[in-house]
Every structure is written in structure tokens, then in C-alpha cells.
Design a protein around this motif. Structure first.
Motif, mmCIF file in Angstrom:
data_model
loop_
_atom_site.group_PDB
_atom_site.id
_atom_site.type_symbol
_atom_site.label_atom_id
_atom_site.label_comp_id
_atom_site.label_asym_id
_atom_site.label_seq_id
_atom_site.Cartn_x
_atom_site.Cartn_y
_atom_site.Cartn_z
ATOM 1 N N GLY A 12 61.866 -45.550 53.644
ATOM 2 C CA GLY A 12 61.376 -46.068 54.924
ATOM 3 C C GLY A 12 60.318 -45.192 55.565
ATOM 4 O O GLY A 12 59.714 -45.573 56.560
ATOM 5 N N LYS A 13 60.089 -44.008 55.031
ATOM 6 C CA LYS A 13 59.067 -43.107 55.572
ATOM 7 C C LYS A 13 57.737 -43.373 54.858
ATOM 8 O O LYS A 13 57.711 -43.785 53.703
ATOM 9 C CB LYS A 13 59.452 -41.639 55.345
ATOM 10 N N SER A 14 56.655 -43.072 55.543
ATOM 11 C CA SER A 14 55.363 -43.117 54.866
ATOM 12 C C SER A 14 55.322 -41.965 53.875
ATOM 13 O O SER A 14 56.079 -40.983 53.995
ATOM 14 C CB SER A 14 54.221 -42.972 55.874
ATOM 15 N N VAL A 15 54.443 -42.060 52.900
ATOM 16 C CA VAL A 15 54.306 -40.981 51.928
ATOM 17 C C VAL A 15 53.912 -39.688 52.639
ATOM 18 O O VAL A 15 54.441 -38.613 52.338
ATOM 19 C CB VAL A 15 53.271 -41.352 50.845
ATOM 20 N N GLU A 16 53.021 -39.792 53.602
ATOM 21 C CA GLU A 16 52.570 -38.607 54.333
ATOM 22 C C GLU A 16 53.725 -37.949 55.091
ATOM 23 O O GLU A 16 53.896 -36.728 55.033
ATOM 24 C CB GLU A 16 51.437 -38.980 55.295
ATOM 25 N N ASP A 17 54.525 -38.757 55.801
ATOM 26 C CA ASP A 17 55.680 -38.205 56.521
ATOM 27 C C ASP A 17 56.702 -37.619 55.548
ATOM 28 O O ASP A 17 57.272 -36.557 55.796
ATOM 29 C CB ASP A 17 56.341 -39.276 57.389
ATOM 30 N N ALA A 18 56.951 -38.319 54.439
ATOM 31 C CA ALA A 18 57.906 -37.847 53.446
ATOM 32 C C ALA A 18 57.444 -36.522 52.850
ATOM 33 O O ALA A 18 58.250 -35.604 52.661
ATOM 34 C CB ALA A 18 58.100 -38.895 52.357
ATOM 35 N N MET A 19 56.152 -36.396 52.572
ATOM 36 C CA MET A 19 55.643 -35.133 52.017
ATOM 37 C C MET A 19 55.791 -34.004 53.038
ATOM 38 O O MET A 19 56.102 -32.879 52.668
ATOM 39 C CB MET A 19 54.184 -35.287 51.580
ATOM 40 N N GLY A 20 55.575 -34.296 54.304
ATOM 41 C CA GLY A 20 55.775 -33.290 55.346
ATOM 42 C C GLY A 20 57.210 -32.811 55.382
ATOM 43 O O GLY A 20 57.479 -31.607 55.478
ATOM 44 N N LEU A 21 58.151 -33.746 55.260
ATOM 45 C CA LEU A 21 59.570 -33.380 55.244
ATOM 46 C C LEU A 21 59.928 -32.631 53.963
ATOM 47 O O LEU A 21 60.647 -31.630 53.997
ATOM 48 C CB LEU A 21 60.436 -34.634 55.377
ATOM 49 N N GLY A 48 52.873 -46.872 56.712
ATOM 50 C CA GLY A 48 51.552 -46.269 56.577
ATOM 51 C C GLY A 48 50.537 -47.201 55.961
ATOM 52 O O GLY A 48 49.368 -46.869 55.858
ATOM 53 N N GLY A 49 50.992 -48.365 55.504
ATOM 54 C CA GLY A 49 50.060 -49.356 54.977
ATOM 55 C C GLY A 49 49.838 -49.255 53.480
ATOM 56 O O GLY A 49 50.592 -48.633 52.751
ATOM 57 N N VAL A 50 48.778 -49.899 53.061
ATOM 58 C CA VAL A 50 48.434 -50.015 51.648
ATOM 59 C C VAL A 50 48.151 -48.638 51.050
ATOM 60 O O VAL A 50 47.487 -47.800 51.654
ATOM 61 C CB VAL A 50 47.206 -50.946 51.488
ATOM 62 N N MET A 51 48.642 -48.422 49.839
ATOM 63 C CA MET A 51 48.411 -47.175 49.114
ATOM 64 C C MET A 51 47.187 -47.372 48.221
ATOM 65 O O MET A 51 47.292 -47.591 47.025
ATOM 66 C CB MET A 51 49.654 -46.830 48.277
ATOM 67 N N GLY A 52 46.008 -47.312 48.854
ATOM 68 C CA GLY A 52 44.754 -47.483 48.133
ATOM 69 C C GLY A 52 44.187 -46.152 47.664
ATOM 70 O O GLY A 52 44.754 -45.087 47.904
ATOM 71 N N LEU A 53 43.049 -46.231 46.991
ATOM 72 C CA LEU A 53 42.429 -45.021 46.445
ATOM 73 C C LEU A 53 42.082 -43.994 47.523
ATOM 74 O O LEU A 53 42.292 -42.797 47.322
ATOM 75 C CB LEU A 53 41.176 -45.371 45.642
ATOM 76 N N ALA A 54 41.563 -44.443 48.653
ATOM 77 C CA ALA A 54 41.201 -43.496 49.714
ATOM 78 C C ALA A 54 42.433 -42.737 50.199
ATOM 79 O O ALA A 54 42.378 -41.518 50.428
ATOM 80 C CB ALA A 54 40.528 -44.220 50.881
ATOM 81 N N ARG A 55 43.534 -43.429 50.335
ATOM 82 C CA ARG A 55 44.775 -42.781 50.777
ATOM 83 C C ARG A 55 45.297 -41.817 49.710
ATOM 84 O O ARG A 55 45.772 -40.723 50.020
ATOM 85 C CB ARG A 55 45.805 -43.856 51.111
ATOM 86 N N LEU A 56 45.219 -42.218 48.447
ATOM 87 C CA LEU A 56 45.634 -41.337 47.368
ATOM 88 C C LEU A 56 44.770 -40.076 47.322
ATOM 89 O O LEU A 56 45.270 -38.973 47.127
ATOM 90 C CB LEU A 56 45.553 -42.056 46.017
ATOM 91 N N GLN A 57 43.477 -40.249 47.528
ATOM 92 C CA GLN A 57 42.575 -39.101 47.533
ATOM 93 C C GLN A 57 42.896 -38.160 48.688
ATOM 94 O O GLN A 57 42.871 -36.934 48.523
ATOM 95 C CB GLN A 57 41.118 -39.567 47.587
ATOM 96 N N ALA A 58 43.221 -38.711 49.844
ATOM 97 C CA ALA A 58 43.601 -37.882 50.992
ATOM 98 C C ALA A 58 44.885 -37.111 50.706
ATOM 99 O O ALA A 58 45.005 -35.924 51.050
ATOM 100 C CB ALA A 58 43.754 -38.746 52.241
ATOM 101 N N LEU A 59 45.850 -37.762 50.063
ATOM 102 C CA LEU A 59 47.090 -37.077 49.688
ATOM 103 C C LEU A 59 46.810 -35.952 48.696
ATOM 104 O O LEU A 59 47.349 -34.853 48.823
ATOM 105 C CB LEU A 59 48.079 -38.061 49.057
ATOM 106 N N GLN A 60 45.961 -36.243 47.719
ATOM 107 C CA GLN A 60 45.648 -35.236 46.712
ATOM 108 C C GLN A 60 44.926 -34.041 47.326
ATOM 109 O O GLN A 60 45.160 -32.902 46.935
ATOM 110 C CB GLN A 60 44.808 -35.861 45.593
ATOM 111 N N THR A 61 44.090 -34.300 48.331
ATOM 112 C CA THR A 61 43.400 -33.223 49.037
ATOM 113 C C THR A 61 44.396 -32.395 49.843
ATOM 114 O O THR A 61 44.335 -31.161 49.852
ATOM 115 C CB THR A 61 42.298 -33.791 49.960
ATOM 116 N N ALA A 62 45.333 -33.078 50.502
ATOM 117 C CA ALA A 62 46.333 -32.379 51.321
ATOM 118 C C ALA A 62 47.334 -31.607 50.466
ATOM 119 O O ALA A 62 47.853 -30.576 50.903
ATOM 120 C CB ALA A 62 47.065 -33.379 52.215
#
Length: 187
Positions: A12-21, A48-62
Motif C-alpha cells: 500500500g506504500k509508494s515505492v518511494e515511501d517504502a524505500m525510505g522506510l 504514487g501513480g504509474v511506474m514509468g521510465l522517468a519514475r524508475l530513473q528518479a529511483l535509480q538516481t536516489a
């Protein structure tokens, strides 16, 4: 060392929130050390919405030291769909976006077996085609006995799969359900 499946650890968490936890957890009782080297993104991480390439790239950068991988029908389109090895041919737009994402991630992908009774040999063919398109291994993941026409839901199904040339993923929670099911027949 174990790694996170974000859908199991933080449903139920966004990938970004889950990674923070997850970043704050280094060890868990009984299982021990847990890391972020490989992290599985699941359908349960729909916020957090659609898991598109831009979002994946942001995760990979973070998280540059994390290799992300997809599992099952991650939300990659605005409209969700029940994408599995029995329905993949019904969702060409999903397949197109999935192949693009898998190519970017460069990591293995696991997809659920059919819930519609599609023959196992046909499902393996679909998995191999998807693997060839994306350039990554695509593994079939079994389900469990239920009200649908699930495949890979019994020990006999798994025995058949092991006789075929196919990549597969074991979900121990699904295997536990097979063990506990009165539908299962032991030899």
C-alpha cells in the motif's frame, strides 16, 4: 543477506515511501541482515501513480546502489489490468511498456501463472517470448488452489513444470498455502 520485496514489506506504500522506510532497517528478527542491493517492486506498491521510465530513473538516481526489479502486474499504465501468463496477449499496451521498463532495469522479472487455466506449455512459451523481447529472464511464479482455474497450484503442477525447460520463481507464502490446502494430494 536477504533483500526487500516492497509489496510484502510495505504493501500500500509508494515505492518511494517504502524505500525510505526500508533504508532505516538493517536487520529483522529471525531472518537477520536485510539489504537494499536488490529490491522488488510489486503491484502492492500502487501509490504514487504509474511506474514509468522517468519514475524508475528518479529511483535509480536516489538509490544508485540498488538494483530494482519488477514483479507481476506492477502499475505501468493509468488503467490497471490483470496481467499474467494467461492474459498477456490481451494487453499489448501493457506488454509494450513492460518490455521498455524491463529493458531499462536489466533485471529478472517474475510473473504469475495463469488464473484462467491456460495450458502450462503455452504459458512458458509466453514467458520465453517476453524474455526475448525484454532481454532479461522471465520467471513463472506459481499460485495456489482456489476458486479460479489457477495453474501451478498443486504439487503435480510443480512436478510438470520441473520437467519442462522454464525459469520459475518460488513464492514461499504460495507454497505454504499449497501445503496447507486440503486440495493437495500427497504421494
Amino acid at each position: 543477506m536477504l533483500n526487500f520485496s516492497l509489496g510484502s514489506a510495505f504493501p500500500g506504500k509508494s515505492v518511494e515511501d517504502a524505500m525510505g522506510l526500508a533504508s532505516g532497517i538493517q536487520e529483522v528478527p529471525v531472518l537477520g541482515e536485510i539489504g537494499l542491493d536488490h529490491v522488488q517492486i510489486c503491484p502492492q506498491n500502487y501509490k504514487g501513480g504509474v511506474m514509468g521510465l522517468a519514475r524508475l530513473q528518479a529511483l535509480q538516481t536516489a538509490y544508485p546502489n540498488t538494483q530494482f526489479r519488477f514483479h507481476a502486474n506492477v502499475r505501468i499504465l493509468e488503467k490497471g489490468c490483470q496481467y499474467d501468463l494467461g492474459t498477456a496477449d490481451q494487453f499489448p499496451e501493457y506488454t509494450e511498456k513492460l518490455v521498455e521498463s524491463l529493458d531499462y532495469l536489466g533485471q529478472p522479472y517474475s510473473l504469475h501463472a495463469a488464473e484462467n487455466g491456460r495450458p502450462l506449455a503455452s504459458q512458458i512459451k509466453v514467458a520465453k517470448q517476453l524474455s526475448a523481447q525484454a532481454g532479461v529472464p522471465v520467471a513463472i511464479e506459481g499460485l495456489y488452489p482456489g476458486h479460479r482455474n489457477n495453474t501451478l497450484a498443486t504439487w503435480a503442477d510443480w512436478e510438470r513444470l520441473l520437467e519442462m525447460e522454464a525459469s520459475y520463481a518460488l513464492d514461499f507464502s504460495h507454497m505454504n498455502i499449497i501445503l496447507a490446502s486440503p486440495v493437495v494430494r500427497y504421494r
